[in-house]
Design a protein around this motif. Sequence first.
Motif, PDB file in Angstrom:
ATOM      1  N   LEU A  84       0.819  -1.208   0.000  1.00 42.81           N
ATOM      2  CA  LEU A  84       0.000   0.000   0.000  1.00 42.81           C
ATOM      3  C   LEU A  84       0.860   1.268   0.000  1.00 42.81           C
ATOM      4  CD1 LEU A  84      -2.932  -0.823   2.457  1.00 42.81           C
ATOM      5  CD2 LEU A  84      -2.987  -0.719  -0.042  1.00 42.81           C
ATOM      6  N   ALA A  85       1.937   1.240   0.759  1.00 44.83           N
ATOM      7  CA  ALA A  85       2.827   2.404   0.779  1.00 44.83           C
ATOM      8  C   ALA A  85       3.446   2.631  -0.592  1.00 44.83           C
ATOM      9  CB  ALA A  85       3.908   2.214   1.835  1.00 44.83           C
ATOM     10  N   ASP A  86       3.851   1.550  -1.246  1.00 45.79           N
ATOM     11  CA  ASP A  86       4.431   1.657  -2.591  1.00 45.79           C
ATOM     12  C   ASP A  86       3.398   2.182  -3.578  1.00 45.79           C
ATOM     13  OD1 ASP A  86       6.401   1.100  -4.722  1.00 45.79           O
ATOM     14  OD2 ASP A  86       4.989  -0.486  -5.300  1.00 45.79           O
ATOM     15  N   LEU A  87       2.180   1.658  -3.501  1.00 46.49           N
ATOM     16  CA  LEU A  87       1.125   2.132  -4.389  1.00 46.49           C
ATOM     17  C   LEU A  87       0.799   3.596  -4.124  1.00 46.49           C
ATOM     18  CD1 LEU A  87      -1.196  -1.002  -4.206  1.00 46.49           C
ATOM     19  CD2 LEU A  87      -0.066  -0.152  -6.282  1.00 46.49           C
ATOM     20  N   GLY A  88       0.869   4.005  -2.862  1.00 47.16           N
ATOM     21  CA  GLY A  88       0.636   5.406  -2.537  1.00 47.16           C
ATOM     22  C   GLY A  88       1.660   6.324  -3.158  1.00 47.16           C
ATOM     23  N   ASP A  89       2.905   5.874  -3.248  1.00 46.24           N
ATOM     24  CA  ASP A  89       3.947   6.666  -3.896  1.00 46.24           C
ATOM     25  C   ASP A  89       3.680   6.810  -5.393  1.00 46.24           C
ATOM     26  OD1 ASP A  89       5.204   6.787  -1.440  1.00 46.24           O
ATOM     27  OD2 ASP A  89       6.633   5.180  -1.892  1.00 46.24           O
ATOM     28  N   ARG A  90       3.124   5.765  -5.997  1.00 50.25           N
ATOM     29  CA  ARG A  90       2.905   5.742  -7.450  1.00 50.25           C
ATOM     30  C   ARG A  90       1.592   6.377  -7.871  1.00 50.25           C
ATOM     31  NH1 ARG A  90       3.052  -0.399  -8.771  1.00 50.25           N
ATOM     32  NH2 ARG A  90       2.367   0.430 -10.799  1.00 50.25           N
ATOM     33  N   LEU A  91       0.598   6.343  -6.985  1.00 52.61           N
ATOM     34  CA  LEU A  91      -0.752   6.760  -7.352  1.00 52.61           C
ATOM     35  C   LEU A  91      -1.178   7.948  -6.494  1.00 52.61           C
ATOM     36  CD1 LEU A  91      -2.333   3.185  -7.416  1.00 52.61           C
ATOM     37  CD2 LEU A  91      -1.523   4.490  -9.397  1.00 52.61           C
ATOM     38  N   PRO A  92      -1.076   9.162  -7.001  1.00 55.73           N
ATOM     39  CA  PRO A  92      -1.428  10.336  -6.186  1.00 55.73           C
ATOM     40  C   PRO A  92      -2.910  10.431  -5.864  1.00 55.73           C
ATOM     41  CG  PRO A  92      -0.957  10.975  -8.457  1.00 55.73           C
ATOM     42  CD  PRO A  92      -0.561   9.539  -8.331  1.00 55.73           C
ATOM     43  N   ASP A  93      -3.755   9.628  -6.535  1.00 55.47           N
ATOM     44  CA  ASP A  93      -5.191   9.667  -6.259  1.00 55.47           C
ATOM     45  C   ASP A  93      -5.633   8.583  -5.275  1.00 55.47           C
ATOM     46  OD1 ASP A  93      -4.685   7.563  -7.976  1.00 55.47           O
ATOM     47  OD2 ASP A  93      -6.525   7.819  -9.157  1.00 55.47           O
ATOM     48  N   LEU A  94      -4.675   7.816  -4.718  1.00 56.58           N
ATOM     49  CA  LEU A  94      -5.009   6.721  -3.811  1.00 56.58           C
ATOM     50  C   LEU A  94      -5.247   7.247  -2.397  1.00 56.58           C
ATOM     51  CD1 LEU A  94      -5.348   3.683  -3.298  1.00 56.58           C
ATOM     52  CD2 LEU A  94      -2.886   3.572  -2.844  1.00 56.58           C
ATOM     53  N   VAL A  95      -6.392   6.860  -1.833  1.00 49.77           N
ATOM     54  CA  VAL A  95      -6.743   7.204  -0.455  1.00 49.77           C
ATOM     55  C   VAL A  95      -7.001   5.904   0.302  1.00 49.77           C
ATOM     56  CG1 VAL A  95      -8.406   8.377   1.044  1.00 49.77           C
ATOM     57  CG2 VAL A  95      -7.791   9.374  -1.162  1.00 49.77           C
ATOM     58  N   VAL A  96      -6.498   5.797   1.523  1.00 48.45           N
ATOM     59  CA  VAL A  96      -6.685   4.606   2.344  1.00 48.45           C
ATOM     60  C   VAL A  96      -7.525   4.963   3.567  1.00 48.45           C
ATOM     61  CG1 VAL A  96      -5.546   2.817   3.720  1.00 48.45           C
ATOM     62  CG2 VAL A  96      -4.526   3.566   1.558  1.00 48.45           C
ATOM     63  N   LEU A  97      -8.550   4.147   3.806  1.00 44.99           N
ATOM     64  CA  LEU A  97      -9.446   4.339   4.941  1.00 44.99           C
ATOM     65  C   LEU A  97      -9.337   3.147   5.880  1.00 44.99           C
ATOM     66  CD1 LEU A  97     -12.707   5.433   3.065  1.00 44.99           C
ATOM     67  CD2 LEU A  97     -10.772   6.866   3.757  1.00 44.99           C
ATOM     68  N   ALA A  98      -9.556   3.375   7.164  1.00 49.54           N
ATOM     69  CA  ALA A  98      -9.525   2.293   8.151  1.00 49.54           C
ATOM     70  C   ALA A  98     -10.636   2.479   9.168  1.00 49.54           C
ATOM     71  CB  ALA A  98      -8.169   2.244   8.845  1.00 49.54           C
ATOM     72  N   ALA A  99     -10.986   1.376   9.832  1.00 48.59           N
ATOM     73  CA  ALA A  99     -11.996   1.410  10.886  1.00 48.59           C
ATOM     74  C   ALA A  99     -11.335   0.996  12.196  1.00 48.59           C
ATOM     75  CB  ALA A  99     -13.154   0.477  10.545  1.00 48.59           C
ATOM     76  N   ASP A 100     -10.674   1.958  12.839  1.00 50.95           N
ATOM     77  CA  ASP A 100     -10.025   1.732  14.118  1.00 50.95           C
ATOM     78  C   ASP A 100      -8.966   0.637  14.041  1.00 50.95           C
ATOM     79  OD1 ASP A 100      -9.708   2.404  16.861  1.00 50.95           O
ATOM     80  OD2 ASP A 100     -10.742   0.560  17.404  1.00 50.95           O
ATOM     81  N   GLY A 101      -8.211   0.616  12.961  1.00 50.23           N
ATOM     82  CA  GLY A 101      -7.125  -0.350  12.822  1.00 50.23           C
ATOM     83  C   GLY A 101      -6.143   0.127  11.774  1.00 50.23           C
ATOM     84  N   ARG A 102      -4.873   0.253  12.153  1.00 54.26           N
ATOM     85  CA  ARG A 102      -3.898   0.858  11.247  1.00 54.26           C
ATOM     86  C   ARG A 102      -2.798  -0.091  10.813  1.00 54.26           C
ATOM     87  NH1 ARG A 102      -3.107   7.211  12.584  1.00 54.26           N
ATOM     88  NH2 ARG A 102      -5.271   7.686  13.138  1.00 54.26           N
TER      89      ARG A 102
END
Length: 332
Positions: free
Chosen positions: A22-40
């Motif tokens: 996910l971190a790698d994809l975040g570097d490559r994809l500026p439109d990527l948003v990650v959501l969580a429900a009380d868990g990181r």
Amino acid sequence: MTERNPGTGPAAGMRPAVARALADLGDRLPDLVVLAADGRALATAFAARHPDRFIDVGIAEGNLMGVAAGLARAGQRVVVCGMAPFLVRRAAEQLRIDICRPGLDVTVLGVGGGLGYGTLGATHHVPEDLGALSAMPHTRVYCPADVHAADWAVRDAVLGGGPRYVRLGAREDPVVHAADTPFSFDRPGVFDFDGPDSTSAPGDPDAPGDAVVVAAGRTVAEALRAAEAVRPHGRRVRVLGLTAVFPFPREALLAAVSGASTVVTVEEHHVLGGLATQTALALAGRWHGTFRFLAVDERPAPVLDQAGLFHFYGIDAASIARALVEPPPTPE
């Protein structure tokens, strides 16, 4: 994709590998948003690099899906992280109506699908997740067996677009694939185990096993152990390990069972809507032989860890081995 008698390697957790992906994809994809429900756990690295694109909504899975849908409609690529039982059951309506029905670009990462949370009991077991998500409109469903398959599944889901569900292990899972395995959505892994009298060449696609075991996720490792265990009985077993389970790879299955006399499905899932159902539908009218299925049944789960539950429900290596060597029960 044929993988020759690999056995199983040391266990490893999927969450660190997915967090890196996910971190790698975040570097490559500026439109990527990650959501969580009380868990990181899955989003720690992503959040550290891209804090402005990470949101934790708290213990509110229904709201989580609504936020994901809104962001996707605004043009964002969205990943949702959480515990599988609560994402699949508690947020089922929002997931179906807000995300899957309109075909939005949201990937749902469900940790601890099936019986992954073991001793936490029925509230944390979700042995219907793959079937439930397969029934959602426009949705692709993944069930990786190990860290390497999980890394590919998450990347393929995020880059593929549209609704996606990835079942992830909650604990450590045996490593069954090589790190450089070339995964494909419609080409499952094929593992060949020849009996002691076999003369076929390693991985020969024209010499399939006389028995085929269809498995996904954690049960792939159990199937591989069973295939090795029955070699002294003279059985030549082919294990079909699915990473992507829906849409179901029917043509790959039919190719794998060509010439086989026995097909066994084994799954960390209820029989309805899972591998047994999909396999039976694919084989109907196109293959003739002995078909057996091993799956989670309706008995209440005792307080056991995942391995203990596999034994209780008869989806462990010993149960698969018995299904391969014992004659089918005689109808009453």
